[in-house]
Design a protein around this motif. Sequence first.
Motif, PDB file in Angstrom:
ATOM      1  N   LYS A 296       0.817  -1.210   0.000  1.00 24.73           N
ATOM      2  CA  LYS A 296       0.000   0.000   0.000  1.00 24.73           C
ATOM      3  C   LYS A 296       0.853   1.263   0.000  1.00 24.73           C
ATOM      4  O   LYS A 296       0.365   2.342  -0.348  1.00 24.73           O
ATOM      5  CB  LYS A 296      -0.929  -0.005   1.220  1.00 24.73           C
ATOM      6  N   ALA A 297       2.124   1.121   0.353  1.00 25.36           N
ATOM      7  CA  ALA A 297       2.996   2.300   0.450  1.00 25.36           C
ATOM      8  C   ALA A 297       3.774   2.569  -0.831  1.00 25.36           C
ATOM      9  O   ALA A 297       4.093   3.725  -1.134  1.00 25.36           O
ATOM     10  CB  ALA A 297       3.963   2.139   1.629  1.00 25.36           C
ATOM     11  N   VAL A 298       4.110   1.527  -1.597  1.00 27.83           N
ATOM     12  CA  VAL A 298       4.937   1.723  -2.791  1.00 27.83           C
ATOM     13  C   VAL A 298       4.102   2.297  -3.926  1.00 27.83           C
ATOM     14  O   VAL A 298       2.874   2.153  -3.968  1.00 27.83           O
ATOM     15  CB  VAL A 298       5.604   0.405  -3.228  1.00 27.83           C
ATOM     16  N   ARG A 299       4.783   2.913  -4.883  1.00 28.38           N
ATOM     17  CA  ARG A 299       4.084   3.628  -5.955  1.00 28.38           C
ATOM     18  C   ARG A 299       3.494   2.677  -7.000  1.00 28.38           C
ATOM     19  O   ARG A 299       2.390   2.884  -7.483  1.00 28.38           O
ATOM     20  CB  ARG A 299       5.063   4.606  -6.630  1.00 28.38           C
ATOM     21  N   HIS A 300       4.225   1.639  -7.374  1.00 20.39           N
ATOM     22  CA  HIS A 300       3.762   0.711  -8.413  1.00 20.39           C
ATOM     23  C   HIS A 300       3.815  -0.717  -7.861  1.00 20.39           C
ATOM     24  O   HIS A 300       4.724  -1.491  -8.185  1.00 20.39           O
ATOM     25  CB  HIS A 300       4.627   0.837  -9.669  1.00 20.39           C
ATOM     26  N   PRO A 301       2.853  -1.104  -7.044  1.00 19.80           N
ATOM     27  CA  PRO A 301       2.939  -2.407  -6.372  1.00 19.80           C
ATOM     28  C   PRO A 301       2.855  -3.607  -7.307  1.00 19.80           C
ATOM     29  O   PRO A 301       3.595  -4.576  -7.131  1.00 19.80           O
ATOM     30  CB  PRO A 301       1.747  -2.368  -5.402  1.00 19.80           C
ATOM     31  N   LEU A 302       1.969  -3.573  -8.304  1.00 17.58           N
ATOM     32  CA  LEU A 302       1.799  -4.747  -9.164  1.00 17.58           C
ATOM     33  C   LEU A 302       3.035  -5.028 -10.016  1.00 17.58           C
ATOM     34  O   LEU A 302       3.492  -6.181 -10.070  1.00 17.58           O
ATOM     35  CB  LEU A 302       0.557  -4.593 -10.032  1.00 17.58           C
ATOM     36  N   PRO A 303       3.629  -4.040 -10.700  1.00 10.26           N
ATOM     37  CA  PRO A 303       4.871  -4.332 -11.429  1.00 10.26           C
ATOM     38  C   PRO A 303       5.981  -4.855 -10.525  1.00 10.26           C
ATOM     39  O   PRO A 303       6.742  -5.752 -10.922  1.00 10.26           O
ATOM     40  CB  PRO A 303       5.244  -2.984 -12.051  1.00 10.26           C
ATOM     41  N   LEU A 304       6.057  -4.330  -9.305  1.00 10.34           N
ATOM     42  CA  LEU A 304       7.074  -4.805  -8.368  1.00 10.34           C
ATOM     43  C   LEU A 304       6.813  -6.265  -7.985  1.00 10.34           C
ATOM     44  O   LEU A 304       7.745  -7.084  -7.954  1.00 10.34           O
ATOM     45  CB  LEU A 304       7.081  -3.927  -7.117  1.00 10.34           C
ATOM     46  N   ALA A 305       5.562  -6.599  -7.718  1.00 10.59           N
ATOM     47  CA  ALA A 305       5.224  -7.985  -7.371  1.00 10.59           C
ATOM     48  C   ALA A 305       5.495  -8.925  -8.540  1.00 10.59           C
ATOM     49  O   ALA A 305       5.982 -10.049  -8.351  1.00 10.59           O
ATOM     50  CB  ALA A 305       3.758  -8.072  -6.943  1.00 10.59           C
ATOM     51  N   LEU A 306       5.194  -8.482  -9.762  1.00  6.84           N
ATOM     52  CA  LEU A 306       5.491  -9.306 -10.934  1.00  6.84           C
ATOM     53  C   LEU A 306       6.990  -9.517 -11.090  1.00  6.84           C
ATOM     54  O   LEU A 306       7.449 -10.610 -11.451  1.00  6.84           O
ATOM     55  CB  LEU A 306       4.915  -8.653 -12.187  1.00  6.84           C
ATOM     56  N   GLY A 307       7.773  -8.484 -10.825  1.00  2.67           N
ATOM     57  CA  GLY A 307       9.222  -8.613 -10.899  1.00  2.67           C
ATOM     58  C   GLY A 307       9.745  -9.632  -9.903  1.00  2.67           C
ATOM     59  O   GLY A 307      10.614 -10.456 -10.226  1.00  2.67           O
ATOM     60  N   ILE A 308       9.205  -9.610  -8.676  1.00  2.00           N
ATOM     61  CA  ILE A 308       9.614 -10.577  -7.659  1.00  2.00           C
ATOM     62  C   ILE A 308       9.230 -11.993  -8.089  1.00  2.00           C
ATOM     63  O   ILE A 308      10.010 -12.947  -7.940  1.00  2.00           O
ATOM     64  CB  ILE A 308       8.969 -10.217  -6.307  1.00  2.00           C
ATOM     65  N   ALA A 309       8.034 -12.149  -8.640  1.00  2.00           N
ATOM     66  CA  ALA A 309       7.594 -13.472  -9.087  1.00  2.00           C
ATOM     67  C   ALA A 309       8.475 -13.990 -10.213  1.00  2.00           C
ATOM     68  O   ALA A 309       8.811 -15.185 -10.257  1.00  2.00           O
ATOM     69  CB  ALA A 309       6.132 -13.398  -9.533  1.00  2.00           C
ATOM     70  N   MET A 310       8.851 -13.127 -11.142  1.00  2.00           N
ATOM     71  CA  MET A 310       9.713 -13.553 -12.242  1.00  2.00           C
ATOM     72  C   MET A 310      11.091 -13.947 -11.742  1.00  2.00           C
ATOM     73  O   MET A 310      11.684 -14.930 -12.222  1.00  2.00           O
ATOM     74  CB  MET A 310       9.806 -12.439 -13.292  1.00  2.00           C
TER      75      MET A 310
ATOM     76  N   GLN B 215       5.490 -16.651  -6.367  1.00  2.36           N
ATOM     77  CA  GLN B 215       4.938 -16.692  -7.725  1.00  2.36           C
ATOM     78  C   GLN B 215       3.442 -16.375  -7.763  1.00  2.36           C
ATOM     79  O   GLN B 215       2.932 -15.900  -8.779  1.00  2.36           O
ATOM     80  CB  GLN B 215       5.206 -18.059  -8.362  1.00  2.36           C
ATOM     81  N   PHE B 216       2.733 -16.624  -6.671  1.00  3.78           N
ATOM     82  CA  PHE B 216       1.324 -16.240  -6.597  1.00  3.78           C
ATOM     83  C   PHE B 216       1.132 -14.825  -6.035  1.00  3.78           C
ATOM     84  O   PHE B 216       0.001 -14.332  -5.999  1.00  3.78           O
ATOM     85  CB  PHE B 216       0.541 -17.229  -5.734  1.00  3.78           C
ATOM     86  N   LEU B 217       2.204 -14.213  -5.578  1.00  3.52           N
ATOM     87  CA  LEU B 217       2.119 -12.879  -4.972  1.00  3.52           C
ATOM     88  C   LEU B 217       1.422 -11.846  -5.859  1.00  3.52           C
ATOM     89  O   LEU B 217       0.616 -11.046  -5.357  1.00  3.52           O
ATOM     90  CB  LEU B 217       3.523 -12.404  -4.591  1.00  3.52           C
ATOM     91  N   PRO B 218       1.681 -11.781  -7.176  1.00  6.26           N
ATOM     92  CA  PRO B 218       1.027 -10.745  -7.992  1.00  6.26           C
ATOM     93  C   PRO B 218      -0.496 -10.771  -7.940  1.00  6.26           C
ATOM     94  O   PRO B 218      -1.133  -9.718  -8.034  1.00  6.26           O
ATOM     95  CB  PRO B 218       1.543 -11.034  -9.407  1.00  6.26           C
ATOM     96  N   TYR B 219      -1.084 -11.947  -7.772  1.00  7.23           N
ATOM     97  CA  TYR B 219      -2.545 -12.018  -7.708  1.00  7.23           C
ATOM     98  C   TYR B 219      -3.062 -11.369  -6.421  1.00  7.23           C
ATOM     99  O   TYR B 219      -4.094 -10.685  -6.429  1.00  7.23           O
ATOM    100  CB  TYR B 219      -3.000 -13.471  -7.798  1.00  7.23           C
ATOM    101  N   PHE B 220      -2.353 -11.583  -5.327  1.00  6.56           N
ATOM    102  CA  PHE B 220      -2.739 -10.952  -4.071  1.00  6.56           C
ATOM    103  C   PHE B 220      -2.603  -9.437  -4.167  1.00  6.56           C
ATOM    104  O   PHE B 220      -3.496  -8.692  -3.736  1.00  6.56           O
ATOM    105  CB  PHE B 220      -1.871 -11.492  -2.930  1.00  6.56           C
ATOM    106  N   VAL B 221      -1.500  -8.982  -4.733  1.00  2.00           N
ATOM    107  CA  VAL B 221      -1.282  -7.532  -4.877  1.00  2.00           C
ATOM    108  C   VAL B 221      -2.306  -6.934  -5.839  1.00  2.00           C
ATOM    109  O   VAL B 221      -2.779  -5.806  -5.639  1.00  2.00           O
ATOM    110  CB  VAL B 221       0.162  -7.258  -5.345  1.00  2.00           C
ATOM    111  N   LEU B 222      -2.667  -7.681  -6.883  1.00  2.00           N
ATOM    112  CA  LEU B 222      -3.718  -7.209  -7.789  1.00  2.00           C
ATOM    113  C   LEU B 222      -5.025  -7.016  -7.023  1.00  2.00           C
ATOM    114  O   LEU B 222      -5.722  -6.006  -7.200  1.00  2.00           O
ATOM    115  CB  LEU B 222      -3.918  -8.209  -8.924  1.00  2.00           C
ATOM    116  N   GLY B 223      -5.372  -7.974  -6.156  1.00  2.00           N
ATOM    117  CA  GLY B 223      -6.572  -7.819  -5.342  1.00  2.00           C
ATOM    118  C   GLY B 223      -6.506  -6.618  -4.432  1.00  2.00           C
ATOM    119  O   GLY B 223      -7.499  -5.900  -4.251  1.00  2.00           O
ATOM    120  N   LEU B 224      -5.327  -6.357  -3.850  1.00  2.00           N
ATOM    121  CA  LEU B 224      -5.144  -5.172  -3.013  1.00  2.00           C
ATOM    122  C   LEU B 224      -5.385  -3.887  -3.792  1.00  2.00           C
ATOM    123  O   LEU B 224      -5.864  -2.887  -3.238  1.00  2.00           O
ATOM    124  CB  LEU B 224      -3.723  -5.139  -2.437  1.00  2.00           C
ATOM    125  N   SER B 225      -5.052  -3.899  -5.060  1.00  2.00           N
ATOM    126  CA  SER B 225      -5.141  -2.690  -5.884  1.00  2.00           C
ATOM    127  C   SER B 225      -6.522  -2.467  -6.477  1.00  2.00           C
ATOM    128  O   SER B 225      -6.781  -1.413  -7.055  1.00  2.00           O
ATOM    129  CB  SER B 225      -4.105  -2.770  -7.026  1.00  2.00           C
TER     130      SER B 225
END
Length: 405
Positions: free
Chosen positions: A170-184, A203-213
């Motif tokens: 919730k604090a970072v500016r672009h959470p979904l791209p960051l989560a995708l980068g971590i998953a990759m 690897q499932f983290l981006p879906y959770f972050v997408l839900g947060l967004s």
Amino acid sequence: MMDSLQPNGNRRAPLPPAEPPDSEAPGPRTENIQSTQKAKATSGKQRDAFFDNAKYLAIVLVAVGHFWEPFKGENRVLEAGYLTVYTFHMPAFIIISGYFSRSFDMRPDRLRRLVTGVAVPYIIFETAYPLFKRVIDNDPQYAISLLDPWYLTWFLCALFIWRLTTPIWKAVRHPLPLALGIAMLASVSPQIGDDLDLQRVLQFLPYFVLGLSMKPEHFQLVRRRSVRIAAVPVFAAALAFAWWTVPRMPTGWFYHRAAAQELGAPWWAGPIMMLALFGCSVLLTACFFSWVPGRHMWFTALGAGTLYGYLLHGFAVKAGDYRGWFEHSALHEPIGLVAVTVFAAVLVTFLCSRPVQRVFRFAMEPKMEWAFKRDAARSARDREREPREKRDDREKQGMQETVSA
């Protein structure tokens, strides 16, 4: 899968009541205002039928997929359906979990709910499943380890970690791209190992972050009639593509629990497959959401018990595996596969029901007030709710006791 989260939505606080007329008896305007406010307060406590419906339908697909697993290698059509379901059933569940984690912070009461609703069930079932294997599979030496999630418990471990990191996303500016980068990065890092099933967590983290967004209006977009119509050819194309990929792509890609090198692929295939599967999963999840009814259905109330269905149906799947129930030739015929599918849906429906919830609430939603300090802020709020007379009496009694002492 699955969790007992209560949908709150973004509801505005009701307007302050208008001042009543001088007469003690309320007039018609005052009665209307009071009834409107009462209706708003009542509706604010109700669960959103759409999300309960989505959770129930998703958990049915999870159970059906698990019961299909012993048969998928013999039937290409069944395996195509299996891959299609596995593309979106857990992403849908995780997106909903992220959506209802938007308000999570480090407040003591929310941390207590995280411990009692996620961590404690993880410990209980991470112990129960190996003990079950020891007895049913006649393997008394099978190890119990809280660091190596067993079968279905990985989701609880992942949800605990994801929710703890919610303030960061919730604090970072672009959470979904960051989560995708971590998953990759995780998809090319076999050295991560099996502890806490971190490959799946990351690897499932981006879906959770997408839900947060996501916001309520995003779910409204996918529930339009045009999307429901478009979902038909999309799912048909997905099934056809899955049928084509069955002999050409390892099923392990859909589990998100291994790096590319562990699946026999070059390292650069990991990020590509991660992005491709993410896109396909989000597309099919949107189509799935478009078909979920938004009104109250006969199964809506079962959406509150999906965590029960998720964790308990695994015992039936594993018992069938250990005891060889799935080896009966009749079950490998088309009629048998239909029977297995219906049984899986009926079983998980029963396990989500209120009687089962009452029996297993001690493990899924333990009270555990004894384990936590009393929250000072909560105590203050409770005192504010007390009638003024009771507070005055208590304070007077306290003063008398102090004087007499």
